[in-house]
Write a protein that holds these residues in place. Structure first.
Motif: not given
Length: 226
Positions: A50-57, A59-68
């Motif tokens: 679960w932590i890996y998925i959050q870090l992936y979302l 730092y990997r996705i750009y442009p950055p997606i919002p917190f929601s």
């Protein structure tokens, strides 16, 4: 990880494929460790995924997606992990064993973790709620407005004015030179504004067809304004 480019038009599928491949690699590593008798407990394996998925979302996705949006993905991934760890009775018992050990306080270490958790977690949630609703007294951001450059020419009532070479006509005498005394001689300062001295005099009447210089420009300005 912006150095690893996302393929335009295939970004959703690429994201899902990368996550699936990463989880498959984690599963193979965990399977190898289990074969060697050093398997990762399901509780920590689920938390790690679960932590890996959050870090992936983040730092990997750009442009950055919002917190929601990340929160939505985090909730969906947590549901998927929960379904994985509860797929069988043995897996479920293994997953909840660390939690139950802490809740039951089977050792001094587990009792300490339980005590800290029951104190820290409510305080953390309360602090988060307090800071979220706390009004801010910071000065508002002053946005700088950058005006575009004026056009080279403009057309008013069929007449074209070249703005790059024009001069202020209200301060220019008949010879085309700036002359404040020339301007002051034709106006009078009053409480309601600067007015012409004597509109009955042809030299001071801006509506006279033969008016020149300052008075002519007063007429043209009035025509443009009205």
């Amino acid at each position: 990880m912006t150095w690893l480019k996302l393929v335009e038009g295939y970004m959703p599928m690429q994201m899902i494929s990368e996550l699936a491949c990463s989880i498959l690699v984690f599963a193979l590593i965990n399977w190898s460790l289990n074969r060697a008798g050093m398997g990762i407990p399901k509780f920590w394996a689920g938390v790690g995924v679960w932590i890996y998925i959050q870090l992936y979302l983040k730092y990997r996705i750009y442009p950055p997606i919002p917190f929601s949006v990340r929160a939505i993905y985090g909730t969906v991934s947590a549901c998927g992990i929960f379904m994985w760890v509860s797929g069988s009775e043995d897996a479920w018992q293994e997953f909840k064993r660390p939690v139950m050990n802490v809740m039951d306080g089977i050792s001094g270490f587990h009792k300490a973790v339980r005590t800290v958790s029951l104190i820290v977690i409510p305080l953390a949630l309360g602090g988060f709620a307090y800071t979220s609703f706390l009004p801010s007294f910071e000065e508002p951001i002053e946005l700088r407005t950058v005006h575009p450059a004026p056009p080279a020419t403009t057309k008013v009532h069929g007449k074209t004015f070249v703005l790059q070479v024009v001069e202020n006509p209200y301060r220019v005498n008949n010879e085309g030179k700036y002359d404040q005394a020339y301007t002051d001689a034709r106006i009078v300062e009053q409480a309601m504004g600067r007015l012409m001295k004597d509109v009955n005099d042809p030299n001071y009447n801006p509506w006279d067809p033969n008016a020149e210089g300052y008075t002519k420009y007063v007429r043209e300005g009035g025509e443009i304004f009205f």
